[in-house]
Design a protein around this motif. Structure first.
Motif, PDB file in Angstrom:
ATOM      1  N   GLY A  96      45.412 -11.798 -11.237  1.00  0.00           N
ATOM      2  CA  GLY A  96      44.795 -11.271 -10.021  1.00  0.00           C
ATOM      3  C   GLY A  96      44.569 -12.359  -8.989  1.00  0.00           C
ATOM      4  N   GLU A  97      43.769 -12.025  -7.985  1.00  0.00           N
ATOM      5  CA  GLU A  97      43.618 -12.899  -6.831  1.00  0.00           C
ATOM      6  C   GLU A  97      42.453 -13.882  -6.912  1.00  0.00           C
ATOM      7  N   HIS A  98      41.629 -13.798  -7.916  1.00  0.00           N
ATOM      8  CA  HIS A  98      40.447 -14.668  -7.994  1.00  0.00           C
ATOM      9  C   HIS A  98      40.882 -16.127  -8.130  1.00  0.00           C
ATOM     10  N   PRO A  99      40.408 -17.015  -7.230  1.00  0.00           N
ATOM     11  CA  PRO A  99      40.835 -18.414  -7.271  1.00  0.00           C
ATOM     12  C   PRO A  99      40.545 -19.112  -8.597  1.00  0.00           C
ATOM     13  N   GLY A 100      39.400 -18.785  -9.193  1.00  0.00           N
ATOM     14  CA  GLY A 100      39.054 -19.411 -10.469  1.00  0.00           C
ATOM     15  C   GLY A 100      40.008 -19.027 -11.578  1.00  0.00           C
ATOM     16  N   ALA A 101      40.399 -17.763 -11.613  1.00  0.00           N
ATOM     17  CA  ALA A 101      41.336 -17.289 -12.635  1.00  0.00           C
ATOM     18  C   ALA A 101      42.718 -17.899 -12.420  1.00  0.00           C
ATOM     19  N   ILE A 102      43.150 -17.966 -11.181  1.00  0.00           N
ATOM     20  CA  ILE A 102      44.448 -18.587 -10.878  1.00  0.00           C
ATOM     21  C   ILE A 102      44.412 -20.062 -11.234  1.00  0.00           C
ATOM     22  N   ALA A 103      43.320 -20.729 -10.888  1.00  0.00           N
ATOM     23  CA  ALA A 103      43.174 -22.156 -11.197  1.00  0.00           C
ATOM     24  C   ALA A 103      43.264 -22.404 -12.694  1.00  0.00           C
ATOM     25  N   LYS A 104      42.590 -21.569 -13.458  1.00  0.00           N
ATOM     26  CA  LYS A 104      42.625 -21.731 -14.918  1.00  0.00           C
ATOM     27  C   LYS A 104      44.045 -21.550 -15.442  1.00  0.00           C
ATOM     28  N   GLU A 105      44.743 -20.554 -14.928  1.00  0.00           N
ATOM     29  CA  GLU A 105      46.120 -20.292 -15.347  1.00  0.00           C
ATOM     30  C   GLU A 105      47.042 -21.469 -15.002  1.00  0.00           C
ATOM     31  N   LEU A 106      46.810 -22.091 -13.848  1.00  0.00           N
ATOM     32  CA  LEU A 106      47.668 -23.185 -13.385  1.00  0.00           C
ATOM     33  C   LEU A 106      47.201 -24.564 -13.853  1.00  0.00           C
ATOM     34  N   GLY A 107      45.993 -24.641 -14.393  1.00  0.00           N
ATOM     35  CA  GLY A 107      45.475 -25.922 -14.862  1.00  0.00           C
ATOM     36  C   GLY A 107      45.071 -26.862 -13.742  1.00  0.00           C
ATOM     37  N   VAL A 108      44.497 -26.286 -12.687  1.00  0.00           N
ATOM     38  CA  VAL A 108      44.027 -27.081 -11.550  1.00  0.00           C
ATOM     39  C   VAL A 108      42.619 -26.622 -11.186  1.00  0.00           C
ATOM     40  N   PRO A 109      41.886 -27.410 -10.404  1.00  0.00           N
ATOM     41  CA  PRO A 109      40.561 -26.958  -9.955  1.00  0.00           C
ATOM     42  C   PRO A 109      40.681 -25.772  -8.988  1.00  0.00           C
ATOM     43  N   ALA A 110      39.690 -24.905  -8.981  1.00  0.00           N
ATOM     44  CA  ALA A 110      39.679 -23.761  -8.064  1.00  0.00           C
ATOM     45  C   ALA A 110      39.730 -24.228  -6.615  1.00  0.00           C
ATOM     46  N   ARG A 111      39.132 -25.374  -6.332  1.00  0.00           N
ATOM     47  CA  ARG A 111      39.181 -25.936  -4.968  1.00  0.00           C
ATOM     48  C   ARG A 111      40.627 -26.143  -4.526  1.00  0.00           C
ATOM     49  N   TYR A 112      41.487 -26.567  -5.442  1.00  0.00           N
ATOM     50  CA  TYR A 112      42.885 -26.787  -5.087  1.00  0.00           C
ATOM     51  C   TYR A 112      43.592 -25.467  -4.782  1.00  0.00           C
ATOM     52  N   VAL A 113      43.247 -24.417  -5.503  1.00  0.00           N
ATOM     53  CA  VAL A 113      43.818 -23.099  -5.211  1.00  0.00           C
ATOM     54  C   VAL A 113      43.380 -22.667  -3.813  1.00  0.00           C
ATOM     55  N   GLU A 114      42.133 -22.857  -3.492  1.00  0.00           N
ATOM     56  CA  GLU A 114      41.630 -22.469  -2.178  1.00  0.00           C
ATOM     57  C   GLU A 114      42.268 -23.291  -1.064  1.00  0.00           C
ATOM     58  N   LEU A 115      42.421 -24.594  -1.278  1.00  0.00           N
ATOM     59  CA  LEU A 115      43.078 -25.443  -0.276  1.00  0.00           C
ATOM     60  C   LEU A 115      44.548 -25.075  -0.127  1.00  0.00           C
ATOM     61  N   TRP A 116      45.199 -24.804  -1.244  1.00  0.00           N
ATOM     62  CA  TRP A 116      46.613 -24.416  -1.203  1.00  0.00           C
ATOM     63  C   TRP A 116      46.785 -23.148  -0.377  1.00  0.00           C
ATOM     64  N   ARG A 117      45.932 -22.156  -0.643  1.00  0.00           N
ATOM     65  CA  ARG A 117      45.997 -20.898   0.109  1.00  0.00           C
ATOM     66  C   ARG A 117      45.783 -21.128   1.605  1.00  0.00           C
ATOM     67  N   ALA A 118      44.809 -21.967   1.923  1.00  0.00           N
ATOM     68  CA  ALA A 118      44.433 -22.190   3.319  1.00  0.00           C
ATOM     69  C   ALA A 118      45.485 -22.975   4.095  1.00  0.00           C
ATOM     70  N   THR A 119      46.322 -23.728   3.396  1.00  0.00           N
ATOM     71  CA  THR A 119      47.252 -24.635   4.089  1.00  0.00           C
ATOM     72  C   THR A 119      48.717 -24.355   3.794  1.00  0.00           C
ATOM     73  N   TYR A 120      49.007 -23.373   2.976  1.00  0.00           N
ATOM     74  CA  TYR A 120      50.375 -23.117   2.536  1.00  0.00           C
ATOM     75  C   TYR A 120      51.358 -22.972   3.694  1.00  0.00           C
ATOM     76  N   ARG A 121      50.960 -22.309   4.725  1.00  0.00           N
ATOM     77  CA  ARG A 121      51.868 -22.032   5.839  1.00  0.00           C
ATOM     78  C   ARG A 121      51.798 -23.069   6.963  1.00  0.00           C
ATOM     79  N   GLN A 122      51.044 -24.127   6.789  1.00  0.00           N
ATOM     80  CA  GLN A 122      50.931 -25.135   7.840  1.00  0.00           C
ATOM     81  C   GLN A 122      52.152 -26.046   7.851  1.00  0.00           C
ATOM     82  N   PRO A 123      52.856 -26.127   8.954  1.00  0.00           N
ATOM     83  CA  PRO A 123      54.048 -26.980   9.034  1.00  0.00           C
ATOM     84  C   PRO A 123      53.755 -28.448   8.731  1.00  0.00           C
ATOM     85  N   SER A 124      52.570 -28.931   9.114  1.00  0.00           N
ATOM     86  CA  SER A 124      52.259 -30.346   8.879  1.00  0.00           C
ATOM     87  C   SER A 124      52.207 -30.669   7.383  1.00  0.00           C
TER      88      SER A 124
END
Length: 132
Positions: A96-124
């Protein structure tokens, strides 16, 4: 972790394992230091984060505002190094979409999931990471 080591070395940054006491790692003058006394999980996160500092060639600062900006910039790069688009999509389908659940599945901190989501489409961000 070898993928991150190869990435860093491919960009000309050195990597050294150094006992840094309680600290996880540091970056200065083209050299990334990672504390080997930390867990493999922590070492991988630290290496990705320090690569973020190297990408921006962040100088050391004691200015709290600059430091916070540099830490976020390094974390954004780390998030994109550690989270691949296909892996994110798969994890989201499974848990599902919960950052904590995705983070656990990917083995990264939830903060990284949130940052990834927020910046994924940024050209920089994509420009910085073309070679990943």
């Amino acid at each position: 972790m070898q993928d991150l080591i190869d990435y860093a070395m491919g960009h000309g940054w050195g990597i050294k394992l150094v006992d840094l006491g309680r600290r996880n790692g540091e970056y200065s003058n083209g050299l990334i230091k990672v504390n080997p006394r930390k867990s493999p999980y922590r070492q991988r996160l630290t290496l990705a984060h320090e690569i973020g500092h190297a990408h921006h060639d962040h100088p050391w600062t004691d200015d709290p505002v600059v430091h916070e900006r540099q830490e976020r910039e390094a974390d954004v790069i780390a998030a994109h190094l550690l989270i691949k688009v296909d892996d994110y999509a798969y994890a989201e389908r499974i848990v599902g979409e919960h950052p904590g659940a995705i983070a656990k599945e990917l083995g990264v901190p939830a903060r990284y999931v949130e940052l990834w989501r927020a910046t994924y489409r940024q050209p920089s961000v994509r420009r910085h990471l073309r070679a990943v």
